[in-house]
Design an enzyme around this catalytic site. Structure first.
Site, short mmCIF file in Angstrom:
data_model
loop_
_atom_site.label_atom_id
_atom_site.label_comp_id
_atom_site.label_asym_id
_atom_site.label_seq_id
_atom_site.Cartn_x
_atom_site.Cartn_y
_atom_site.Cartn_z
CG HIS A 1 -35.46 42.94 156.44
ND1 HIS A 1 -35.77 41.60 156.50
CD2 HIS A 1 -34.72 43.19 157.55
CE1 HIS A 1 -35.26 41.08 157.60
NE2 HIS A 1 -34.61 42.02 158.26
CG HIS B 1 -30.30 43.17 160.78
ND1 HIS B 1 -31.03 43.49 161.89
CD2 HIS B 1 -31.14 42.53 159.94
CE1 HIS B 1 -32.27 43.04 161.73
NE2 HIS B 1 -32.37 42.45 160.56
CD GLU C 1 -32.82 38.38 159.89
OE1 GLU C 1 -33.02 39.58 159.64
OE2 GLU C 1 -33.65 37.66 160.50
#
Lengths: 134, 134
Positions: A7, A79, A130
């Site tokens: 994502h 992010h 991430e």
């Protein structure tokens, strides 16, 4: 090592307005808000055919998103998350290469119930990355 | 209306170093640099299983990336690109909803040889959105 882009996360100043915009103006499939008290955020997932957009809004006084929105009042990309098969092996490889892992270095359970780690943006072209074990 | 996430674009201060990092540290599939003089950038595509990362570096004195790197010397996420089937229909729908299209409003031919438009980041949570007709 890195696999799919799981994502892209966008911090937004008004979650209802941003959700409505993605649904009505951009014509995307937008989910319901989910509170994630362990992460200090309320999230809305937008399902695209090949990945997700994650809208983030602060939840609680210690939200990690609050400072970002103070600096970026209109919001912004916060992010991006890459999938890895083995987050411990990924962490150890990254640390051996000199990259900094945020926090204790031990994976936490992320918003999807999977172990996650964050890498220091200064080590990756100003981009907060991430890693999520899938 | 929006379809796949075609790519996430990251402006980087050192294209060779960033390419090597994605290849060697993150273990991704990294292409060769391509000069795009019409867009004032040199690009490197990183192929993920479901989408692409596009590393951007300024090319020429009028590069649209130069100002971004002046403000963000470490680099940062510059834009994300959604695919649309009909870019003129998408533009007209967005304009009718009050969203601002950058430049003349006429699509240009992007780095992939397809018509593209950019939307004003202030209208989309501080996020620069590119639309590409596929």
């Amino acid at each position: 090592m890195i696999g799919r882009l799981n994502h892209v996360a966008i911090a937004v100043p008004d979650l209802a307005a941003a959700s409505a915009q993605y649904a009505d103006v951009l014509g995307a499939t937008v989910g319901a808000p989910q509170d994630e008290p362990d992460h200090g955020v309320t999230v809305v997932f937008i399902e695209l055919p090949n990945t997700k957009i994650e809208l983030l809004y602060p939840l609680g006084d210690d939200s990690p998103i609050r400072g970002f929105l103070d600096k970026n009042p209109s919001g912004g990309i916060h992010h991006m998350c890459f999938e890895v098969e083995d987050i411990i092996a990924a962490r150890d490889r990254l640390k051996a290469e000199g990259a900094r892992v945020l926090g204790s270095g031990d994976p936490k359970i992320g918003a999807h119930g999977k172990p996650v780690l964050f890498l220091h943006p200064k080590d990756f072209n100003g981009t907060l990355i991430e890693l999520e074990q899938i």
